[in-house]
Design a protein around this motif. Structure first.
Motif, PDB file in Angstrom:
ATOM      1  N   LEU A  22       0.836  -1.201   0.000  1.00  0.00           N
ATOM      2  CA  LEU A  22       0.000   0.000   0.000  1.00  0.00           C
ATOM      3  C   LEU A  22       0.871   1.250   0.000  1.00  0.00           C
ATOM      4  O   LEU A  22       0.571   2.238  -0.686  1.00  0.00           O
ATOM      5  CB  LEU A  22      -0.922  -0.024   1.223  1.00  0.00           C
ATOM      6  CG  LEU A  22      -2.021   1.029   1.261  1.00  0.00           C
ATOM      7  CD1 LEU A  22      -2.848   0.988   0.000  1.00  0.00           C
ATOM      8  CD2 LEU A  22      -2.896   0.832   2.475  1.00  0.00           C
TER       9      LEU A  22
ATOM     10  N   LEU B  68      -1.414   1.174 -15.419  1.00  0.00           N
ATOM     11  CA  LEU B  68      -2.109   1.575 -14.194  1.00  0.00           C
ATOM     12  C   LEU B  68      -2.953   0.430 -13.652  1.00  0.00           C
ATOM     13  O   LEU B  68      -2.990   0.179 -12.442  1.00  0.00           O
ATOM     14  CB  LEU B  68      -2.987   2.805 -14.462  1.00  0.00           C
ATOM     15  CG  LEU B  68      -2.279   4.140 -14.529  1.00  0.00           C
ATOM     16  CD1 LEU B  68      -3.274   5.251 -14.787  1.00  0.00           C
ATOM     17  CD2 LEU B  68      -1.533   4.417 -13.240  1.00  0.00           C
TER      18      LEU B  68
ATOM     19  N   SER C 282      -1.767  -4.695  -6.660  1.00  0.00           N
ATOM     20  CA  SER C 282      -1.753  -4.199  -5.286  1.00  0.00           C
ATOM     21  C   SER C 282      -3.031  -4.564  -4.549  1.00  0.00           C
ATOM     22  O   SER C 282      -3.000  -5.002  -3.397  1.00  0.00           O
ATOM     23  CB  SER C 282      -1.582  -2.679  -5.279  1.00  0.00           C
ATOM     24  OG  SER C 282      -0.515  -2.305  -6.095  1.00  0.00           O
TER      25      SER C 282
ATOM     26  N   LYS D  48      -4.232 -10.123   2.036  1.00  0.00           N
ATOM     27  CA  LYS D  48      -3.695  -9.854   3.364  1.00  0.00           C
ATOM     28  C   LYS D  48      -4.836  -9.694   4.373  1.00  0.00           C
ATOM     29  O   LYS D  48      -4.785 -10.237   5.479  1.00  0.00           O
ATOM     30  CB  LYS D  48      -2.833  -8.594   3.322  1.00  0.00           C
ATOM     31  CG  LYS D  48      -1.662  -8.642   4.266  1.00  0.00           C
ATOM     32  CD  LYS D  48      -0.737  -7.469   4.046  1.00  0.00           C
ATOM     33  CE  LYS D  48      -1.271  -6.232   4.719  1.00  0.00           C
ATOM     34  NZ  LYS D  48      -0.344  -5.097   4.630  1.00  0.00           N
TER      35      LYS D  48
ATOM     36  N   ASN E 258      -3.213  -8.117  -3.552  1.00  0.00           N
ATOM     37  CA  ASN E 258      -2.379  -8.344  -2.367  1.00  0.00           C
ATOM     38  C   ASN E 258      -3.077  -7.864  -1.096  1.00  0.00           C
ATOM     39  O   ASN E 258      -3.094  -8.559  -0.082  1.00  0.00           O
ATOM     40  CB  ASN E 258      -1.041  -7.603  -2.546  1.00  0.00           C
ATOM     41  CG  ASN E 258      -0.183  -7.642  -1.312  1.00  0.00           C
ATOM     42  OD1 ASN E 258      -0.399  -6.864  -0.392  1.00  0.00           O
ATOM     43  ND2 ASN E 258       0.761  -8.556  -1.280  1.00  0.00           N
ATOM     44  N   LEU E 259      -3.711  -6.668  -1.174  1.00  0.00           N
ATOM     45  CA  LEU E 259      -4.369  -6.116   0.020  1.00  0.00           C
ATOM     46  C   LEU E 259      -5.545  -6.972   0.457  1.00  0.00           C
ATOM     47  O   LEU E 259      -5.742  -7.233   1.645  1.00  0.00           O
ATOM     48  CB  LEU E 259      -4.832  -4.678  -0.263  1.00  0.00           C
ATOM     49  CG  LEU E 259      -3.718  -3.660  -0.434  1.00  0.00           C
ATOM     50  CD1 LEU E 259      -4.279  -2.318  -0.833  1.00  0.00           C
ATOM     51  CD2 LEU E 259      -2.921  -3.540   0.851  1.00  0.00           C
TER      52      LEU E 259
ATOM     53  N   LEU F 272       2.244   1.704  -3.453  1.00  0.00           N
ATOM     54  CA  LEU F 272       1.172   2.134  -4.351  1.00  0.00           C
ATOM     55  C   LEU F 272       0.906   3.625  -4.182  1.00  0.00           C
ATOM     56  O   LEU F 272       0.775   4.365  -5.164  1.00  0.00           O
ATOM     57  CB  LEU F 272      -0.098   1.318  -4.062  1.00  0.00           C
ATOM     58  CG  LEU F 272      -1.231   1.494  -5.064  1.00  0.00           C
ATOM     59  CD1 LEU F 272      -0.863   0.893  -6.397  1.00  0.00           C
ATOM     60  CD2 LEU F 272      -2.513   0.874  -4.546  1.00  0.00           C
TER      61      LEU F 272
ATOM     62  N   VAL G  36       3.819   5.683  -5.600  1.00  0.00           N
ATOM     63  CA  VAL G  36       3.880   5.691  -7.070  1.00  0.00           C
ATOM     64  C   VAL G  36       2.691   6.437  -7.660  1.00  0.00           C
ATOM     65  O   VAL G  36       2.834   7.225  -8.598  1.00  0.00           O
ATOM     66  CB  VAL G  36       3.935   4.238  -7.610  1.00  0.00           C
ATOM     67  CG1 VAL G  36       3.831   4.225  -9.127  1.00  0.00           C
ATOM     68  CG2 VAL G  36       5.210   3.554  -7.165  1.00  0.00           C
ATOM     69  N   LEU G  37       1.490   6.203  -7.088  1.00  0.00           N
ATOM     70  CA  LEU G  37       0.280   6.722  -7.736  1.00  0.00           C
ATOM     71  C   LEU G  37       0.005   8.195  -7.446  1.00  0.00           C
ATOM     72  O   LEU G  37      -0.596   8.870  -8.273  1.00  0.00           O
ATOM     73  CB  LEU G  37      -0.935   5.891  -7.310  1.00  0.00           C
ATOM     74  CG  LEU G  37      -1.232   4.645  -8.141  1.00  0.00           C
ATOM     75  CD1 LEU G  37      -2.574   4.070  -7.755  1.00  0.00           C
ATOM     76  CD2 LEU G  37      -1.228   4.961  -9.629  1.00  0.00           C
TER      77      LEU G  37
ATOM     78  N   LEU H  75      -0.770  -2.170 -12.043  1.00  0.00           N
ATOM     79  CA  LEU H  75      -0.326  -1.716 -10.726  1.00  0.00           C
ATOM     80  C   LEU H  75      -1.449  -1.837  -9.699  1.00  0.00           C
ATOM     81  O   LEU H  75      -1.265  -2.420  -8.617  1.00  0.00           O
ATOM     82  CB  LEU H  75       0.144  -0.258 -10.846  1.00  0.00           C
ATOM     83  CG  LEU H  75       0.783   0.385  -9.635  1.00  0.00           C
ATOM     84  CD1 LEU H  75       2.081  -0.313  -9.326  1.00  0.00           C
ATOM     85  CD2 LEU H  75       1.014   1.854  -9.880  1.00  0.00           C
TER      86      LEU H  75
END
Lengths: 322, 99
Positions: A194, B73, B80, B87, B83-84, A197, A200-201, B76
């Motif tokens: 996170l 984008l 992510s 988790k 993954n979140l 992210l 980068v974002l 990415l």
């Protein structure tokens, strides 16, 4: 019916029935989290429908504000609601819902029904085929200072509508702030994914907001889309654990919040003093003034939306520390 | 069909196949981990193939750049978010499906 028309008909029927079905599912879902997820899906399908109707500006606004930020706001509200309910059940002070409270709950339904009836009535009373005001807009586009008719209407021909909308957003945030926040909750630290992210974002989102703002002059885009993108960056930063510092929260945040509305009022006063109508720009200055207004509005909208997601007044924690 | 169509159509069709498979997996797989596995394939490869198909048909390099940017984008964000979610599910103690 040729193949292309048939394909379009199938596509339109699917999106139309899909929208109605999703709307009903979101309303009828007993689980709030499920209702929110379906509401976001509804927003995405709605955006697709706007693209199909060639209304790309509205599609952008719908997907950024309707699906994206409203979804995030609803999820944040649900998280706080769950926390508050746990507090209430702990303190064993659960108030019973009286008859008046239950009757009051019906009130929004009645109001929404009235609004819906009014909408149905006005749609049915529209002329079946009409070009609306697009002929007038196209005829006056040359004096508006921009090339995108939507921006011309929002910031020039009907500038006072946008002025009022900006103030509605500011009022919403003031309302949230005056309600006071919940006691700060323990938030799990953001993991490396996170964090990366967000790192980068955030610059990409800021760049994207500037692009939307600039593109609004010629094509789809503008202050609301750009502001929503900035707001999304704010939401992402907050999720990654960033909190505004005391100086930023007390002074800069507030200044930027009022920058957009203040610029609007200044320009409105300026046009009146110059002997014109409210927000009626001289054609030679229109382009510059619109870009100025939109830049201020973008910053204010972005920080307002980020502030709505934040919930409580950003300097609350610091006041207690002193 | 123009020559570029002969390249674009197979790419687009195979992209759609990935999305179909991803949707089927999302609906039919038994737990959140396997569903995410199916979903990220359609997001990454499926969208990649569709972007590749559209790039072949694009009019200008600017459009090509925008399409590739969108794909990056989504890559990415998709990776992510997967993954979140995983988790979060593991922190809540969601068991992995076993046969």
């Amino acid at each position: 019916m040729d193949t292309l028309n048939l394909a379009q008909w199938v596509f339109d029927s699917l999106t139309g029935t899909g929208l109605l079905w999703l709307a009903w599912m979101a309303l009828a879902s007993p689980q709030l989290i499920r209702a929110i997820v379906i509401f976001v899906a509804f927003g995405l399908l709605m955006a697709l429908t706007w693209v199909r109707l060639d209304a790309v500006d509205i599609a952008l606004a719908e997907v950024a504000i309707g699906a994206g930020l409203t979804g995030a706001l609803l999820l944040a509200a649900l998280a706080k609601l769950t926390a508050a309910q746990t507090e209430i059940s702990k303190s064993d002070h659960r108030p019973r819902d009286g008859r008046a409270v239950r009757a009051l709950r019906q009130l929004p339904a009645v109001l929404m029904f009235l609004v819906a009836a009014g909408l149905v009535y006005s749609v049915l009373s529209l002329p079946p085929v009409s070009s609306g005001l697009s002929v007038e807009v196209d005829a006056n586009l040359g004096t508006s200072g921009v090339e995108n008719p939507v921006t011309a209407v929002l910031l020039n021909f009907r500038g006072y509508d946008t002025l009022l909308e900006i103030f509605v957003l500011l009022l919403a945030l003031l309302g949230v702030w005056s309600l006071g926040g919940l006691p700060p909750q323990r938030v799990a630290p953001a993991g490396p994914v996170l964090h990366t992210l967000a790192v980068v974002l955030t610059p990409v989102l800021i760049l994207l907001a500037a692009y939307f703002l600039w593109a609004g002059v010629k094509g789809p885009g503008g202050a609301f889309q750009a502001g929503a993108t900035l707001g999304a960056a704010g939401v992402l930063l907050q999720l990654a654990g960033w909190r505004p510092g005391p100086g930023f929260a007390r002074v800069h945040w507030r200044l930027i919040l009022v920058a957009g509305p203040a610029l609007f009022i200044l320009v409105a006063l300026f046009t009146i003093v110059a002997g014109r109508h409210l927000l009626e720009y001289a054609p030679e200055h229109a382009g510059t003034l619109i870009l100025l207004l939109e830049s201020g509005a973008t910053l204010s909208i972005g920080l307002t939306l980020a502030g709505l997601f934040f919930g409580e007044r950003p300097d609350d924690g610091y006041d207690n520390d002193n | 069909m123009t020559p570029s169509d002969y390249i674009a159509v197979p790419l687009l069709v195979s992209g759609v196949m990935f999305f179909l498979a991803g949707s089927a997996g999302l609906l039919r797989f038994p737990d959140v981990y396997t569903r995410l596995h199916a979903l990220t394939k359609s997001d990454n490869v499926g969208l990649g193939l569709i972007v590749a198909g559209l790039v072949v048909e694009a009019d200008s390099w600017f459009v090509v750049g925008k399409l590739l940017f969108i794909w990056l984008l989504v890559l990415l964000a998709g990776a992510s978010v997967a993954n979140l979610i995983t988790k979060g599910a593991m922190q809540r103690g969601t068991r992995m499906w076993t046969r």
